[in-house]
Design a protein around this motif. Sequence first.
Motif, PDB file in Angstrom:
ATOM      1  N   GLY A 289      40.792  49.761  13.560  1.00 38.09           N
ATOM      2  CA  GLY A 289      40.048  49.202  14.668  1.00 38.09           C
ATOM      3  C   GLY A 289      39.862  49.843  15.927  1.00 38.09           C
ATOM      4  N   ALA A 290      40.576  50.864  16.019  1.00 41.16           N
ATOM      5  CA  ALA A 290      40.247  51.805  17.200  1.00 41.16           C
ATOM      6  C   ALA A 290      39.085  52.600  17.164  1.00 41.16           C
ATOM      7  N   THR A 291      38.776  53.420  18.198  1.00 40.07           N
ATOM      8  CA  THR A 291      37.748  54.427  18.094  1.00 40.07           C
ATOM      9  C   THR A 291      38.974  55.819  18.557  1.00 40.07           C
ATOM     10  N   LEU A 292      38.703  56.799  17.397  1.00 42.79           N
ATOM     11  CA  LEU A 292      39.493  58.132  17.392  1.00 42.79           C
ATOM     12  C   LEU A 292      38.365  59.289  18.150  1.00 42.79           C
ATOM     13  N   VAL A 293      39.038  59.839  19.252  1.00 46.29           N
ATOM     14  CA  VAL A 293      38.225  60.513  19.804  1.00 46.29           C
ATOM     15  C   VAL A 293      38.961  61.908  19.593  1.00 46.29           C
ATOM     16  N   VAL A 294      38.149  62.835  18.638  1.00 51.61           N
ATOM     17  CA  VAL A 294      38.717  64.104  18.182  1.00 51.61           C
ATOM     18  C   VAL A 294      38.305  65.055  19.180  1.00 51.61           C
ATOM     19  N   ARG A 295      39.293  66.237  19.594  1.00 48.94           N
ATOM     20  CA  ARG A 295      39.285  66.922  20.828  1.00 48.94           C
ATOM     21  C   ARG A 295      39.246  68.369  20.103  1.00 48.94           C
ATOM     22  N   PRO A 296      38.104  69.208  20.170  1.00 40.53           N
ATOM     23  CA  PRO A 296      38.300  70.464  19.933  1.00 40.53           C
ATOM     24  C   PRO A 296      38.784  71.099  21.190  1.00 40.53           C
ATOM     25  N   ASP A 297      39.321  72.329  21.024  1.00 43.63           N
ATOM     26  CA  ASP A 297      39.657  72.910  22.545  1.00 43.63           C
ATOM     27  C   ASP A 297      39.904  74.346  22.481  1.00 43.63           C
ATOM     28  N   SER A 298      39.075  75.090  21.596  1.00 40.34           N
ATOM     29  CA  SER A 298      39.040  76.304  21.421  1.00 40.34           C
ATOM     30  C   SER A 298      37.555  76.625  20.611  1.00 40.34           C
ATOM     31  N   GLY A 299      37.262  78.243  20.809  1.00 42.55           N
ATOM     32  CA  GLY A 299      36.223  78.370  20.098  1.00 42.55           C
ATOM     33  C   GLY A 299      34.917  78.499  20.954  1.00 42.55           C
ATOM     34  N   ASP A 300      33.884  78.515  20.384  1.00 41.33           N
ATOM     35  CA  ASP A 300      32.481  78.486  21.337  1.00 41.33           C
ATOM     36  C   ASP A 300      32.094  77.121  21.410  1.00 41.33           C
ATOM     37  N   PRO A 301      32.005  76.646  23.006  1.00 43.83           N
ATOM     38  CA  PRO A 301      31.920  75.126  23.202  1.00 43.83           C
ATOM     39  C   PRO A 301      30.615  74.792  23.045  1.00 43.83           C
ATOM     40  N   LEU A 302      29.750  75.774  22.823  1.00 44.72           N
ATOM     41  CA  LEU A 302      28.273  75.773  22.626  1.00 44.72           C
ATOM     42  C   LEU A 302      28.144  75.162  21.127  1.00 44.72           C
ATOM     43  N   THR A 303      28.781  75.444  20.259  1.00 49.08           N
ATOM     44  CA  THR A 303      28.569  75.353  18.776  1.00 49.08           C
ATOM     45  C   THR A 303      29.709  74.280  18.266  1.00 49.08           C
ATOM     46  N   VAL A 304      30.856  74.438  18.584  1.00 47.97           N
ATOM     47  CA  VAL A 304      32.141  74.062  17.965  1.00 47.97           C
ATOM     48  C   VAL A 304      32.019  72.338  17.929  1.00 47.97           C
ATOM     49  N   PRO A 305      31.888  71.825  19.170  1.00 46.88           N
ATOM     50  CA  PRO A 305      31.747  70.167  19.073  1.00 46.88           C
ATOM     51  C   PRO A 305      30.784  69.792  18.318  1.00 46.88           C
ATOM     52  N   VAL A 306      29.649  70.314  18.190  1.00 47.82           N
ATOM     53  CA  VAL A 306      28.169  69.907  17.408  1.00 47.82           C
ATOM     54  C   VAL A 306      28.726  69.975  15.897  1.00 47.82           C
ATOM     55  N   GLU A 307      29.539  71.099  15.521  1.00 47.15           N
ATOM     56  CA  GLU A 307      30.065  71.497  13.957  1.00 47.15           C
ATOM     57  C   GLU A 307      30.896  70.287  13.742  1.00 47.15           C
ATOM     58  N   VAL A 308      31.814  69.774  14.573  1.00 48.30           N
ATOM     59  CA  VAL A 308      32.644  68.966  14.282  1.00 48.30           C
ATOM     60  C   VAL A 308      31.952  67.686  14.197  1.00 48.30           C
ATOM     61  N   ILE A 309      31.101  67.529  15.061  1.00 46.28           N
ATOM     62  CA  ILE A 309      30.380  65.768  15.124  1.00 46.28           C
ATOM     63  C   ILE A 309      29.896  65.899  13.552  1.00 46.28           C
ATOM     64  N   SER A 310      29.234  67.062  13.248  1.00 48.01           N
ATOM     65  CA  SER A 310      28.587  67.030  11.840  1.00 48.01           C
ATOM     66  C   SER A 310      29.443  66.940  10.760  1.00 48.01           C
ATOM     67  N   ILE A 311      30.941  67.265  10.685  1.00 50.35           N
ATOM     68  CA  ILE A 311      31.723  67.240   9.590  1.00 50.35           C
ATOM     69  C   ILE A 311      32.190  65.684   9.658  1.00 50.35           C
ATOM     70  N   LEU A 312      32.396  65.093  10.908  1.00 49.10           N
ATOM     71  CA  LEU A 312      32.717  63.512  11.149  1.00 49.10           C
ATOM     72  C   LEU A 312      31.783  62.825  10.557  1.00 49.10           C
ATOM     73  N   ALA A 313      30.353  63.038  10.534  1.00 52.06           N
ATOM     74  CA  ALA A 313      29.463  62.455  10.287  1.00 52.06           C
ATOM     75  C   ALA A 313      29.266  62.444   8.656  1.00 52.06           C
ATOM     76  N   GLY A 314      29.689  63.366   8.016  1.00 54.95           N
ATOM     77  CA  GLY A 314      29.661  63.636   6.529  1.00 54.95           C
ATOM     78  C   GLY A 314      30.746  62.778   6.022  1.00 54.95           C
ATOM     79  N   LYS A 315      31.949  62.515   6.835  1.00 56.95           N
ATOM     80  CA  LYS A 315      33.242  61.809   6.406  1.00 56.95           C
ATOM     81  C   LYS A 315      33.227  60.323   6.671  1.00 56.95           C
TER      82      LYS A 315
END
Length: 475
Positions: A289-315
Motif C-alpha cells: 500500500g506504499a509508494t516505492l520510489v526507485v532511485r538511480p544514482d549513476s550513468g547518464d542522468p538524461l537517459t537512465v531515469p527515463v529508461e527505468v521508468i519505462s521498465i517499471l511501466a512494463g512491470k
Amino acid sequence: MFDNIILNTDSYKASHYLQLPPGTEEQSSYIEARGSDRGWDKAVFFGLQAFLKEYLTKPVTLAMIDEAEQFWATHGEPFNREGWLYILNAHEGYLPVEIRAVAEGTILPNGNVMVEVVNTDPECAWVTSYLETALLRAVWYPTAVATNSYFAKRAIWQALLKSSEDPAGQIAFKLHDFGARGVSSQESAALGGMAHLVNFSGTDTVAGALAARRYYNEPMAGFSIPASEHSTITSWGGPDGEEEAFRNMLARFAKPGSLVACVSDSYDIYHAAEELWGSRLKKDVLESGATLVVRPDSGDPLTVPVEVISILAGKFGYHLNALGYKVLNPAVRVIQGDGITAESLPVILENLMAAGFSADNIAFGMGGGLLQQVNRDSLKFAMKCSALKVDGYWRDVFKDPVTDPGKRSKKGRLALVLEQGEYKTIRREDRHAEQEDLLKTVFRDGRILKLYNLNEIRARAGAEFEKVDEIKAVA
C-alpha cells in the motif's frame, strides 16, 4: 570567533573612514542584481531577515572593540576606535543605520534596487559602506539559491502543465534538497537550504528547516521520507544480498499511504528495476500500500531515469491520463538525484515526455547544483554607494567605467515603484505622490521593524504558479 561585526568585513574597509569627503553626514548605498551569467532575468529576493536577526540586533561591546583594535594593529590597517566607541556610548552599541528593502519573496527583474542602507547618525557615515561585505554576502547567496530553485520549479511546472492532470498537487515535492554535504559550511547549508524551501517543501538539509524555524517563524518548513543509501544496501552481502536489502526496506518502511525511497544502482539498475522490484518483489510492493520510489544514482542522468521508468511501466503497468501521457501504477515512482542541475533537469523532463510519460512519474534531488554551484556572479550582485550628504546637501555618487558599461552604478537616493505593472528603480525625488515606494524600512538602529514569515514569502514567490493559463502560454 566570527560573531564580531567589526571584523565581519574586508581589510581595506578599515581605512575608509579616513577617505570620505570632509563634512560627510550621510552615505546611502544600495544592493542590486545587475544581471546573470546563468540566463536568469529575475531574482527571488530572500535572506536579509536572517542576517538582521543573527548579526545586526546584537550590540557592539567594548570587548569586540578591543579585539578588533588588536587585530587591525598587527594586520596593517588603521582602526577607527573613536568611531566604534562613539557607537558604543551614543547608541549602546547598536549600529546607527536604516535598511529599507523590497518584501522578501518578491521576484524582481534584474537591474532594480533590492536594498537601500543609510546611516542615521551624521557622525557615522562611514558605517554604511563598512557593512558592505557582510550585508552583500547575506543577500546574494540565499537570493541566488532561491532563484536557482525558482527556475527549476518553472521548468518542472511547465512539464506538469503539459503532462499532468494535477500540477498544483504535485509541485511542492518535485525537487528535493540533497545539498547539505556539498556546501562549504553549516551556515551555507542553513541559508541555502532555507532558500530552497521558499519554492519547495522537500529537503534532506536539516539545517535549512531549522533556519526557517529560527529566522522565519515556520515550525516545519521541509519534509523527508525514509530512504536508503548505498552502504545500507551493499552491506547485505554484495549483489546476492541486494534482494534481501530491498525486502528489508519494504518490511521496515512500506506502509499504506507511505513513501519509501531506495537507491537501486549499487550493481545493475536495470536488473534491479526489472527483476528485483519488477518481478521478485512486485507482490510485496503492491500489497504494502506504499509508494516505492526507485532511485538511480549513476550513468547518464538524461537517459537512465527515463529508461527505468519505462521498465517499471512494463512491470507494474500504467494508465493514460486525459492529456495522453503514461502515468505509472501509483505503487512506483522514480527520483533522480545524480547529475541534476538547472540545465539538465529540463532536458530530462523533455526526454521523459518524448517517451510518452507524464512528469508525474519523476521527482528530482539536487545537491551541489542547488546549493553550491552559485556565486555572486550568478546574478552579478553588487552593493554601491549612490548618494552622499555633505554639509547638508545630497550629491550623486556613481561609477561608469568605460571598459565595462555593465558595471555602471545608480545615482541618488532610490525608490522602487511599479509603473504599468512593471518594477522600476527611480530617484526618490522623481516619485509621484500616488506611486508607492516598495522599499520598506525593515531595520533601524538595532531594531527589526518589519518581520516576514515563510508562509507569506512562499505565497509571494509562488503567486505566478497560480496563473496556470499564463504559464501554459510560456510552456
